[in-house]
Design a protein around this motif. Structure first.
Motif, PDB file in Angstrom:
ATOM      1  N   ARG A 296      25.471 -32.392  -0.809  1.00  0.00           N
ATOM      2  CA  ARG A 296      25.819 -32.158   0.593  1.00  0.00           C
ATOM      3  C   ARG A 296      27.245 -31.616   0.673  1.00  0.00           C
ATOM      4  O   ARG A 296      28.132 -32.078  -0.047  1.00  0.00           O
ATOM      5  CB  ARG A 296      25.712 -33.441   1.411  1.00  0.00           C
ATOM      6  N   VAL A 297      27.443 -30.638   1.532  1.00  0.00           N
ATOM      7  CA  VAL A 297      28.782 -30.121   1.812  1.00  0.00           C
ATOM      8  C   VAL A 297      28.951 -30.107   3.320  1.00  0.00           C
ATOM      9  O   VAL A 297      28.088 -29.581   4.034  1.00  0.00           O
ATOM     10  CB  VAL A 297      28.982 -28.699   1.250  1.00  0.00           C
ATOM     11  N   SER A 298      30.042 -30.682   3.806  1.00  0.00           N
ATOM     12  CA  SER A 298      30.282 -30.750   5.247  1.00  0.00           C
ATOM     13  C   SER A 298      31.627 -30.137   5.584  1.00  0.00           C
ATOM     14  O   SER A 298      32.622 -30.405   4.904  1.00  0.00           O
ATOM     15  CB  SER A 298      30.268 -32.207   5.733  1.00  0.00           C
ATOM     16  N   TYR A 299      31.625 -29.338   6.645  1.00  0.00           N
ATOM     17  CA  TYR A 299      32.880 -28.759   7.108  1.00  0.00           C
ATOM     18  C   TYR A 299      32.726 -28.249   8.543  1.00  0.00           C
ATOM     19  O   TYR A 299      31.725 -27.615   8.881  1.00  0.00           O
ATOM     20  CB  TYR A 299      33.341 -27.604   6.211  1.00  0.00           C
ATOM     21  N   TRP A 304      25.663 -28.421   4.774  1.00  0.00           N
ATOM     22  CA  TRP A 304      24.652 -27.850   3.882  1.00  0.00           C
ATOM     23  C   TRP A 304      24.080 -28.999   3.077  1.00  0.00           C
ATOM     24  O   TRP A 304      24.826 -29.839   2.550  1.00  0.00           O
ATOM     25  CB  TRP A 304      25.292 -26.823   2.953  1.00  0.00           C
ATOM     26  N   ILE A 305      22.748 -29.072   3.012  1.00  0.00           N
ATOM     27  CA  ILE A 305      22.085 -30.133   2.257  1.00  0.00           C
ATOM     28  C   ILE A 305      21.122 -29.489   1.270  1.00  0.00           C
ATOM     29  O   ILE A 305      20.344 -28.607   1.632  1.00  0.00           O
ATOM     30  CB  ILE A 305      21.325 -31.101   3.181  1.00  0.00           C
ATOM     31  N   GLY A 320      32.332 -36.692  12.453  1.00  0.00           N
ATOM     32  CA  GLY A 320      33.477 -36.757  11.552  1.00  0.00           C
ATOM     33  C   GLY A 320      33.643 -35.562  10.651  1.00  0.00           C
ATOM     34  O   GLY A 320      34.496 -35.572   9.766  1.00  0.00           O
ATOM     35  N   THR A 321      32.834 -34.529  10.816  1.00  0.00           N
ATOM     36  CA  THR A 321      33.004 -33.322  10.005  1.00  0.00           C
ATOM     37  C   THR A 321      33.926 -32.376  10.748  1.00  0.00           C
ATOM     38  O   THR A 321      33.507 -31.618  11.607  1.00  0.00           O
ATOM     39  CB  THR A 321      31.648 -32.648   9.734  1.00  0.00           C
ATOM     40  N   SER A 322      35.202 -32.442  10.419  1.00  0.00           N
ATOM     41  CA  SER A 322      36.210 -31.678  11.152  1.00  0.00           C
ATOM     42  C   SER A 322      36.651 -30.475  10.353  1.00  0.00           C
ATOM     43  O   SER A 322      36.262 -30.271   9.206  1.00  0.00           O
ATOM     44  CB  SER A 322      37.412 -32.578  11.444  1.00  0.00           C
ATOM     45  N   ARG A 327      34.180 -31.996   2.804  1.00  0.00           N
ATOM     46  CA  ARG A 327      33.571 -33.109   2.074  1.00  0.00           C
ATOM     47  C   ARG A 327      32.463 -32.581   1.179  1.00  0.00           C
ATOM     48  O   ARG A 327      31.560 -31.892   1.635  1.00  0.00           O
ATOM     49  CB  ARG A 327      33.010 -34.155   3.036  1.00  0.00           C
ATOM     50  N   ILE A 328      32.524 -32.974  -0.080  1.00  0.00           N
ATOM     51  CA  ILE A 328      31.530 -32.562  -1.068  1.00  0.00           C
ATOM     52  C   ILE A 328      30.905 -33.831  -1.642  1.00  0.00           C
ATOM     53  O   ILE A 328      31.583 -34.632  -2.305  1.00  0.00           O
ATOM     54  CB  ILE A 328      32.171 -31.722  -2.200  1.00  0.00           C
ATOM     55  N   VAL A 329      29.618 -34.032  -1.381  1.00  0.00           N
ATOM     56  CA  VAL A 329      28.913 -35.232  -1.825  1.00  0.00           C
ATOM     57  C   VAL A 329      28.018 -34.882  -2.995  1.00  0.00           C
ATOM     58  O   VAL A 329      27.237 -33.932  -2.933  1.00  0.00           O
ATOM     59  CB  VAL A 329      28.056 -35.834  -0.689  1.00  0.00           C
ATOM     60  N   THR A 330      28.139 -35.626  -4.076  1.00  0.00           N
ATOM     61  CA  THR A 330      27.324 -35.390  -5.274  1.00  0.00           C
ATOM     62  C   THR A 330      26.276 -36.492  -5.428  1.00  0.00           C
ATOM     63  O   THR A 330      26.332 -37.515  -4.741  1.00  0.00           O
ATOM     64  CB  THR A 330      28.189 -35.341  -6.533  1.00  0.00           C
TER      65      THR A 330
END
Length: 332
Positions: A296-299, A304-305, A320-322, A327-330
């Protein structure tokens, strides 16, 4: 004498049976063709997961490529921006690599040519090991490019040829449209324009690239250089909550337990420069997702999932995605 029977009933079942068989055969062929086309669409035609970059101007332009190509393109772009080079330099580098190696870090070529840019050890480009390091190879290309007077204003094929000295000097031009799309996304100028399926990439027989937050952090520092993160410090607790800012650190903060890398961007607010930097990092993470196990990548309110073809940017489901952090989730 009785009237002859108006038709012969015998052959009809056979004709009807042949029609049924033909229909069934056609159905099987169409089903197989449909399945084939679906596989080609999902995999880019070669059995591997697919990435896609699209235009940020809604003109319908797009370019489909593989995660291997995406990762190499993202590295080439990162090396360029880490040197504060303009987007035009990145476009020229990407078009060159598309022509020379199809954005694959190959270990063969004409005479002793190797790597993304088909550089030659015998011509002073470096050792074989160095040339096959994408970061080194890209850096060498840019080192030569910036010595070309007025390269930003030159036709792309002229600028590339003055670096490469290829036997096919006009060949670079045909890659300019695709390279332009890639550069716009990978430098962050266009938002949410690069997507990948996100399935894990393998190399060799059953070998999976190392993933997880530590691998993401190492890859960021490798591609962009540690100096790019001197002001990107943050405290992340075990519950994956961003805490107070800390003094300068050499790399992005990582919550290993949560498998999350958080990259604070700047305290300068939601400026155009900050957003471009954010999208550059977000697209970089997506391009490397298959190798690094990014899920997952959030911005900036988008996420993006990695869910097959559903690996596309959409409105973030979680708050909270500002625009102040990526944020990069592995999966590790």
């Amino acid at each position: 004498m009785s009237e002859p029977y108006p038709f012969s009933p015998g052959p009809r079942p056979r004709r009807r049976g042949r029609r049924v068989l033909r229909f069934m055969a056609a159905f099987v062929v169409m089903t197989a063709l449909g399945a084939y086309l679906v596989v080609q669409y999902l995999t880019g035609g070669n059995g591997t997961p697919r990435c896609m970059v699209v235009s940020g101007t809604d003109d319908g332009a797009s370019y489909a490529f593989t995660p291997e190509q995406a990762a190499n393109a993202a590295t080439i772009s990162a090396v360029g921006t880490s040197r504060d080079l303009p987007e035009r330099a990145v476009t020229i580098a990407l078009a060159t690599a598309l022509q020379e190696s199809s954005l694959r870090n190959i270990d063969y070529g004409d005479r002793d040519s190797l790597g993304l840019f088909q550089q030659r050890p015998s011509q002073g480009w470096g050792t074989k090991e160095q040339i096959q390091d994408p970061v080194y190879a890209a850096g060498e290309f840019y080192e030569h490019l910036v010595k070309v007077d007025g390269y930003e204003e030159l036709p792309l094929t002229v600028a590339a040829q003055r670096v490469q000295r290829s036997g096919f000097p006009e060949a670079y031009a045909k890659h300019e449209p695709d390279a332009t799309l890639l550069a716009a996304a990978l430098t962050g100028r266009t938002a949410a324009t690069l997507t990948c399926e996100g399935r894990r990439e393998t190399t060799g027989v059953g070998t999976v690239y190392a993933g997880g937050p530590d691998a993401v952090r190492a890859a960021l520092v490798r591609d962009f250089g540690g100096a790019r993160y001197e002001v990107a410090g943050a405290v992340v607790d075990s519950e994956n909550r961003a805490g107070a800012r800390t003094p300068a650190t050499p790399s992005p903060a990582v919550s290993s337990a949560a498998g999350t890398v958080i990259i604070p961007l700047s305290d300068a607010g939601d400026s155009a420069e900050v957003r471009q930097r954010g999208w550059e990092l977000a697209h970089w993470a997506v391009a490397h997702a298959s190798r690094l196990g990014v899920e997952r990548v959030s911005y900036a309110g988008r996420e993006w999932i990695a869910e097959g073809r559903a690996g596309a940017w959409r409105k973030a489901r979680q708050a909270g995605t500002s625009a102040a952090e990526v944020r990069i989730v592995t999966g590790q």
